[in-house]
Design a protein around this motif. Structure first.
Motif, PDB file in Angstrom:
ATOM      1  N   ASP A  17       1.318  -1.704   5.497  1.00 14.29           N
ATOM      2  CA  ASP A  17       1.081  -0.504   4.713  1.00 14.29           C
ATOM      3  C   ASP A  17      -0.077  -0.758   3.759  1.00 14.29           C
ATOM      4  OD1 ASP A  17       3.159   1.012   5.812  1.00 14.29           O
ATOM      5  OD2 ASP A  17       4.627   0.135   4.447  1.00 14.29           O
ATOM      6  N   THR A  29      -1.357   6.659   1.312  1.00 16.86           N
ATOM      7  CA  THR A  29      -0.951   5.501   2.107  1.00 16.86           C
ATOM      8  C   THR A  29      -1.312   5.674   3.566  1.00 16.86           C
ATOM      9  OG1 THR A  29       0.936   4.065   2.666  1.00 16.86           O
ATOM     10  CG2 THR A  29       1.372   6.416   2.525  1.00 16.86           C
ATOM     11  N   THR A  31      -0.355   3.489   7.399  1.00 18.31           N
ATOM     12  CA  THR A  31       0.373   2.413   8.068  1.00 18.31           C
ATOM     13  C   THR A  31      -0.406   1.979   9.299  1.00 18.31           C
ATOM     14  OG1 THR A  31       2.520   3.206   7.281  1.00 18.31           O
ATOM     15  CG2 THR A  31       2.528   1.761   9.196  1.00 18.31           C
ATOM     16  N   HIS A 319       8.255   1.208  -0.439  1.00 12.37           N
ATOM     17  CA  HIS A 319       7.172   1.255  -1.418  1.00 12.37           C
ATOM     18  C   HIS A 319       7.307   0.189  -2.507  1.00 12.37           C
ATOM     19  CE1 HIS A 319       6.023   5.738  -0.534  1.00 12.37           C
ATOM     20  NE2 HIS A 319       5.655   4.903   0.413  1.00 12.37           N
TER      21      HIS A 319
END
Length: 337
Positions: A17, A29, A31, A319
Motif C-alpha cells: 500500500d 492510497t 495498492t 491503515h
C-alpha cells in the motif's frame, strides 16, 4: 498547527500500500501487487509512479511533504534504515540504498524505515486503539504473531532491533513443539496460521471422538507426527466458523488458541508494564470470540496493582502502519517542516 504530510509505503508479502497521509488520516492510497520473495529493487519504479499518483490525487507535490516512510516485514535497526533480518521477504533490502533512491527519485524526500508491526503500533497510538496510552503492547495475530511495545510514548528499541518485537515468542507451553525461532512452545507454535494444521492434527489424535465428525478433517487418521497432515484448506476463519456451528474439534482448537493468545498477552503486558494491549491482524475478524476471554484472563492474571489493563481490538485495520508514518518521522527527528 497544520499536521505534516508524509508518503507511506506498507510492504506486505503479496501487495504494497502506498499512501499520502497526515497524522490522523489517509488522504489518498494505491495498492500495488508484489512478490516479497522477488525482492524490492524491481518494485521501486512502480513505487515512484504510485507516489506521484497519490500526491497528484491530493493536489500536493513532493516539496510539501515532511518525508517518506517504509514499513517492512523485516527486522529494521531503528534510526539507521539498516535491515538486519528479512525472513525470506525482500532479501535484497540489505544491499539497497533506499534513502538515496528516495532523495533521487522523490525530489529529495528524507526516508525512515521501520518494522511494519512497530509502525502499526505507532499508528494505533497516534489515532487508534492505543490513543491516550503511552505504555502499550500490540500483538498481530495472523500467519505468525507479530509484536511491538511502547514505553513512555516511545517504541522500545535495542542495539539488535529485537526489543519488543518478539511478542509472539513468549513461551506458553513448556512441553510444546520447536518454534521457527528456535525456542520451545512459543505462542506462535500454539496459535498461528502456520502452526494451525499441527495443532488440529494434535487435537485430532488426542480426541478421536471429536475428529470423527469434524468438518476440519478430510479423514480422522492424522497424527501429530504426520508430515502429511490431511486437512482441508485451513485457516482461523474456518476454525471459528466451524466452532460457532458446534464442531467439537473446532471448539477445542479455538479455545486452545484463545488461551494461548491470552497467556501471551499477559506475558507481554508484564514485560513492558503495559496500560493497554492492542490485538490486530487478520484473525481479529473474529474479535467477538477473542476479546472477551482474553480480557478476562488478563484482568485475572496480569500483575497491575495500579488498575486494570485495557484490552482492545486494533481500530485502524490495514491503515495502521500507514498512519504510523508521521509519528515515526517525529520520533526519529527527521523530515522537512
Amino acid at each position: 498547527m497544520k499536521s505534516p504530510l508524509a508518503l507511506a509505503f506498507d510492504l506486505g508479502g503479496s501487495h504494497t500500500d502506498c499512501a499520502l497521509v497526515n497524522a490522523e488520516r489517509v488522504l489518498a492510497t494505491r495498492t500495488l501487487p508484489c512478490d516479497a520473495r522477488a525482492g524490492l529493487a524491481p518494485l521501486l519504479p512502480d513505487f515512484a509512479d504510485a507516489a506521484r499518483t497519490v500526491c497528484a490525487e491530493a493536489g500536493v507535490n513532493f516539496k510539501e511533504l515532511a518525508g517518506c516512510v517504509m514499513g517492512l516485514p523485516c527486522v529494521v535497526e531503528p534510526g539507521t534504515n539498516r535491515v538486519r533480518k528479512t525472513f525470506g521477504k525482500y532479501d535484497d533490502t540489505a544491499t539497497l540504498d533506499l534513502a538515496g533512491w528516495c532523495r533521487a527519485t522523490l525530489d529529495g524526500l528524507p526516508l525512515a524505515t521501520e518494522n511494519d508491526a512497530r509502525l502499526a503500533l505507532l499508528g494505533e497510538w497516534s489515532c487508534g486503539a492505543a490513543r491516550g496510552f503511552d505504555d502499550a503492547v500490540m500483538l498481530t495475530l495472523g500467519t505468525g504473531i507479530g509484536g511491538a511495545a511502547m514505553m513512555g510514548g516511545r517504541l522500545v528499541t535495542s542495539k539488535h532491533a529485537l526489543a519488543g518485537a518478539n511478542g509472539g515468542h513468549f513461551t506458553v507451553n513448556m512441553h510444546g513443539r520447536r518454534c521457527i525461532c528456535g525456542n520451545i512452545g512459543c505462542a506462535e507454535t500454539e496459535a498461528a496460521t502456520w502452526s494451525l494444521p499441527l495443532v488440529i492434527a494434535d487435537f485430532a489424535a488426542r480426541r478421536p471422538e471429536l475428529a470423527q465428525t469434524s468438518t476440519l478433517l478430510l479423514d480422522a487418521t492424522t497424527t501429530p507426527d504426520s508430515t502429511d497432515v490431511r486437512l482441508r484448506k485451513i485457516d482461523f476463519r474456518r476454525v471459528f466458523a466451524a466452532a460457532r456451528a458446534g464442531d467439537g474439534l473446532a471448539v477445542a482448537v479455538r479455545d486452545h488458541c484463545v488461551r494461548a493468545w491470552a497467556f501471551c498477552a499477559v506475558s507481554n503486558a508484564q514485560a513492558y508494564d503495559a496500560e493497554v494491549i492492542v490485538l490486530g491482524g487478520g484473525v481479529m475478524q473474529s474479535a467477538q470470540d477473542i476479546l472477551p476471554p482474553v480480557e478476562a484472563h488478563v484482568h485475572l492474571h496480569a500483575f497491575s496493582p495500579w488498575g486494570k489493563i485495557a484490552v482492545r481490538a486494533a481500530a485502524l485495520g490495514n491503515h495502521a502502519a500507514l498512519l504510523g508514518a508521521v509519528p515515526l518521522l517525529r520520533s526519529v527527528g527527521i523530515g522537512r517542516e
